[in-house]
Design an enzyme around this catalytic site. Structure first.
Site, PDB file in Angstrom:
ATOM      1  N   ARG A   1     -43.128 -24.238   5.230  1.00 36.77           N
ATOM      2  CA  ARG A   1     -43.588 -25.601   4.962  1.00 36.77           C
ATOM      3  C   ARG A   1     -45.081 -25.555   4.641  1.00 36.77           C
ATOM      4  O   ARG A   1     -45.769 -24.576   4.953  1.00 36.77           O
ATOM      5  CB  ARG A   1     -43.342 -26.508   6.171  1.00 36.77           C
ATOM      6  CG  ARG A   1     -41.883 -26.642   6.563  1.00 36.77           C
ATOM      7  CD  ARG A   1     -41.736 -27.489   7.829  1.00 36.77           C
ATOM      8  NE  ARG A   1     -40.339 -27.682   8.195  1.00 36.77           N
ATOM      9  CZ  ARG A   1     -39.642 -26.887   9.016  1.00 36.77           C
ATOM     10  NH1 ARG A   1     -40.251 -25.828   9.561  1.00 36.77           N
ATOM     11  NH2 ARG A   1     -38.377 -27.138   9.305  1.00 36.77           N
TER      12      ARG A   1
ATOM     13  N   LYS B   1     -42.026 -26.711  12.986  1.00 37.70           N
ATOM     14  CA  LYS B   1     -41.474 -28.033  13.275  1.00 37.70           C
ATOM     15  C   LYS B   1     -40.630 -27.967  14.539  1.00 37.70           C
ATOM     16  O   LYS B   1     -39.803 -27.084  14.708  1.00 37.70           O
ATOM     17  CB  LYS B   1     -40.624 -28.506  12.093  1.00 37.70           C
ATOM     18  CG  LYS B   1     -40.281 -29.986  12.143  1.00 37.70           C
ATOM     19  CD  LYS B   1     -39.623 -30.420  10.843  1.00 37.70           C
ATOM     20  CE  LYS B   1     -39.343 -31.917  10.850  1.00 37.70           C
ATOM     21  NZ  LYS B   1     -38.724 -32.351   9.562  1.00 37.70           N
TER      22      LYS B   1
ATOM     23  N   HIS C   1     -43.266 -29.097  -1.427  1.00 37.19           N
ATOM     24  CA  HIS C   1     -42.033 -28.840  -0.679  1.00 37.19           C
ATOM     25  C   HIS C   1     -40.916 -28.337  -1.588  1.00 37.19           C
ATOM     26  O   HIS C   1     -39.929 -27.768  -1.106  1.00 37.19           O
ATOM     27  CB  HIS C   1     -41.594 -30.110   0.048  1.00 37.19           C
ATOM     28  CG  HIS C   1     -40.868 -29.836   1.337  1.00 37.19           C
ATOM     29  ND1 HIS C   1     -41.429 -29.142   2.385  1.00 37.19           N
ATOM     30  CD2 HIS C   1     -39.613 -30.151   1.745  1.00 37.19           C
ATOM     31  CE1 HIS C   1     -40.558 -29.047   3.374  1.00 37.19           C
ATOM     32  NE2 HIS C   1     -39.453 -29.647   3.004  1.00 37.19           N
TER      33      HIS C   1
ATOM     34  N   ARG D   1     -40.165 -24.674  -1.106  1.00 32.15           N
ATOM     35  CA  ARG D   1     -39.307 -24.362   0.047  1.00 32.15           C
ATOM     36  C   ARG D   1     -37.852 -24.662  -0.286  1.00 32.15           C
ATOM     37  O   ARG D   1     -36.955 -23.887   0.057  1.00 32.15           O
ATOM     38  CB  ARG D   1     -39.784 -25.154   1.263  1.00 32.15           C
ATOM     39  CG  ARG D   1     -38.924 -24.995   2.512  1.00 32.15           C
ATOM     40  CD  ARG D   1     -39.573 -25.754   3.669  1.00 32.15           C
ATOM     41  NE  ARG D   1     -38.649 -26.105   4.725  1.00 32.15           N
ATOM     42  CZ  ARG D   1     -38.352 -25.326   5.765  1.00 32.15           C
ATOM     43  NH1 ARG D   1     -38.903 -24.117   5.855  1.00 32.15           N
ATOM     44  NH2 ARG D   1     -37.512 -25.730   6.697  1.00 32.15           N
TER      45      ARG D   1
ATOM     46  N   HIS E   1     -34.356 -24.377  10.735  1.00 30.24           N
ATOM     47  CA  HIS E   1     -33.586 -25.603  10.953  1.00 30.24           C
ATOM     48  C   HIS E   1     -32.877 -25.537  12.298  1.00 30.24           C
ATOM     49  O   HIS E   1     -32.240 -24.523  12.622  1.00 30.24           O
ATOM     50  CB  HIS E   1     -32.545 -25.790   9.844  1.00 30.24           C
ATOM     51  CG  HIS E   1     -33.129 -26.199   8.528  1.00 30.24           C
ATOM     52  ND1 HIS E   1     -32.478 -26.021   7.326  1.00 30.24           N
ATOM     53  CD2 HIS E   1     -34.318 -26.777   8.219  1.00 30.24           C
ATOM     54  CE1 HIS E   1     -33.235 -26.476   6.339  1.00 30.24           C
ATOM     55  NE2 HIS E   1     -34.356 -26.937   6.863  1.00 30.24           N
TER      56      HIS E   1
ATOM     57  N   TYR F   1     -28.526 -27.853   0.701  1.00 35.48           N
ATOM     58  CA  TYR F   1     -28.852 -27.027  -0.460  1.00 35.48           C
ATOM     59  C   TYR F   1     -27.622 -26.531  -1.200  1.00 35.48           C
ATOM     60  O   TYR F   1     -27.745 -25.948  -2.281  1.00 35.48           O
ATOM     61  CB  TYR F   1     -29.715 -25.839  -0.021  1.00 35.48           C
ATOM     62  CG  TYR F   1     -31.030 -26.272   0.558  1.00 35.48           C
ATOM     63  CD1 TYR F   1     -32.011 -26.835  -0.244  1.00 35.48           C
ATOM     64  CD2 TYR F   1     -31.292 -26.163   1.919  1.00 35.48           C
ATOM     65  CE1 TYR F   1     -33.215 -27.260   0.281  1.00 35.48           C
ATOM     66  CE2 TYR F   1     -32.500 -26.579   2.456  1.00 35.48           C
ATOM     67  CZ  TYR F   1     -33.454 -27.134   1.635  1.00 35.48           C
ATOM     68  OH  TYR F   1     -34.647 -27.561   2.167  1.00 35.48           O
TER      69      TYR F   1
END
Length: 475
Positions: free
Chosen positions: A291, A316, A422, A425, A448, A457
């Site tokens: 990120r 994150k 972004h 990514r 994630h 995706y």
């Protein structure tokens, strides 16, 4: 003969002018303490009034004046470090904003010196002075109770609401970005309700504000949720109360946008339009799946060239993870690390070079902040003042500079897609799926928490419900 006097630091903001309050406070704190020597920073305001108090009481004064010629902008923090050393007590008269006083307070507490902070409001301007522009922070300071009839000193004014919010966030080690966001939402909440204090408001007012954000402000669902979290924090951790059941809020529409994915030729075209170090930053987003803020927060020790690996710290959700380091970026990464070392050595020679570290780590490893391995991989081109400590240091590059570089490169490359940083990514994940890598591996590399987030995706691969052939294409 040994000096048995207690060294008491008296300092504070330059706007402090309430000499009677200073005298009353110091008479109370120094009563029965014995021989005292007053330590002063030699500045105007509280420091100068402290010296006046010492002269009136026949006390010795030790003045520490910053050496601006020798240390430049670092002279203030260096002076603060020297004058708090060995003090038996530190008394600060602070307006809640002066970064120099904030730095001195932090250094005194870190040195284990007992600290007394007296907050005050800025004095009213003389008659005829034009009114200053309205401040963004609402003045929600409660009125102090009257002085007791015994003639004792009046109690110090209570801290303002937003100062209390900041203190509560810092005690819980919230990030500076969260602190700014939460205090801004509290400010907007107070202003929306005509500067009423939250103590007199509850669930109905919270509901009205959140509904206003969705209906009139047309904010996103994530923005509305952030405002809600900020107000819950205010009531639970600052005011010590529950706002009541929040019901009937008009929720902002939640829209899940399809990620923008770039082809390899598009990525190459954009990268060719970018100068270093921005090109290297984007190569890490596309080649390692980082990120934007994860790239900017990389430290030298997080780059393992031998193992071709990057360690992402506090990503994150506060999680650490490892991801791949592309062999193609090695030459530019080596050049960047050489530049980091050069800048760091210059900063050390100038009496600086101490990078920001999390508070607990800074206490545990006091010398680590000046070590090369802890420096940012992408340091800022200028020095800045730490908003919490007031210390001048070199932070990492700002996210807005990278965002502007990406926007300019996308336009220069002639792309019609609305690609942001972004998108690199997104492209990392999509190209790995195209290469038949297991989705669980990709989930781990991206950091994630839920594989369903990674599944978005699969749209590029025409998986799931969209894996159909159009009748127009049928033979």
């Amino acid at each position: 003969m040994t000096d048995t006097r207690s060294r008491v630091l008296i300092a504070g903001s330059r706007t402090f002018a309430d000499y009677p309050l200073l005298c009353a406070t110091l008479d109370r704190l120094l009563a029965g303490r014995g021989p005292v020597a007053v330590v002063s920073g030699g500045a105007g305001g509280a420091d100068r009034l402290g010296e006046r108090y010492a002269a009136a009481r026949g006390l010795a004064v030790e003045r520490y004046v910053p050496d601006w010629d020798a240390h430049g902008r670092a002279a203030g923090p260096i002076r603060n470090r020297e004058m708090v050393a060995g003090c038996a007590l530190a008394v600060f008269f602070w307006d809640g904003q002066s970064p120099g006083t904030a730095d001195a307070i932090a250094r005194a507490r870190k040195a284990g010196v007992p600290v007394e902070v007296v907050r005050y409001a800025d004095p009213a301007p003389p008659p005829g002075t034009p009114a200053p522009p309205a401040r963004a922070v609402p003045q929600a300071t409660p009125v102090a109770p009257p002085a007791p009839p015994t003639g004792g000193p009046p109690p110090p004014p209570a801290p303002r609401l937003l100062d209390r919010v900041r203190d509560a966030l810092r005690v819980r080690h919230y990030a500076i970005r969260t602190e700014r966001a939460y205090t801004d939402w509290v400010r907007r909440f107070v202003l929306y309700h005509d500067k009423r204090h939250p103590d007199g408001m509850g669930a109905a007012e919270v509901t009205a504000f959140l509904t206003h954000l969705a209906v009139e402000g047309e904010v996103s669902a994530s923005t509305q949720n952030q405002a809600f979290s900020a107000l819950l924090f205010l009531y639970r951790h600052v005011l010590g109360a529950e706002p009541g059941k929040i019901a009937g809020v008009v929720r902002a529409a939640r829209r899940r946008a399809e990620p923008v994915v770039l082809t390899r030729p598009e990525v190459t075209a954009v990268l060719r339009k970018m100068p270093d170090p921005y090109r290297l930053m984007c190569e890490l987003m596309f080649g390692s799946g980082l990120r934007l803020m994860e790239v900017l927060r990389l430290r030298v020790k997080d780059i393992d060239l031998d193992r071709a690996e990057i360690t992402v710290r506090m990503g994150k959700g506060g999680k650490d993870r490892r991801t791949v380091l592309a062999e193609a970026v090695r030459p530019r990464m080596l050049l960047q690390l050489d530049e980091v070392r050069r800048v760091h050595e210059l900063d050390l020679a100038a009496g600086r070079g101490r990078v920001w570290l999390p508070e607990a780590l800074a206490r545990k490893l006091p010398g680590a902040a000046a070590e090369y391995k802890w420096q940012w991989v992408f340091p800022s081109g200028r020095l800045s003042i730490d908003p919490r400590s007031g210390e001048e240091r070199r932070h990492h590059a700002h996210e807005s500079s990278l965002s502007r570089a990406v926007t300019g490169a996308v336009a220069a490359a002639g792309l019609s897609k609305r690609a942001t940083s972004h998108a690199f990514r997104h492209s990392f994940a999509t190209h790995l799926l195209e290469a038949k890598y297991d989705i669980r591996v990709i989930q781990e590399l991206l950091g994630h928490a839920n594989v369903e987030t990674t599944m978005i995706y699969t749209h590029v691969l025409n998986k799931g419900g969209r894996g159909v052939q159009s009748p127009l294409d049928a033979e």
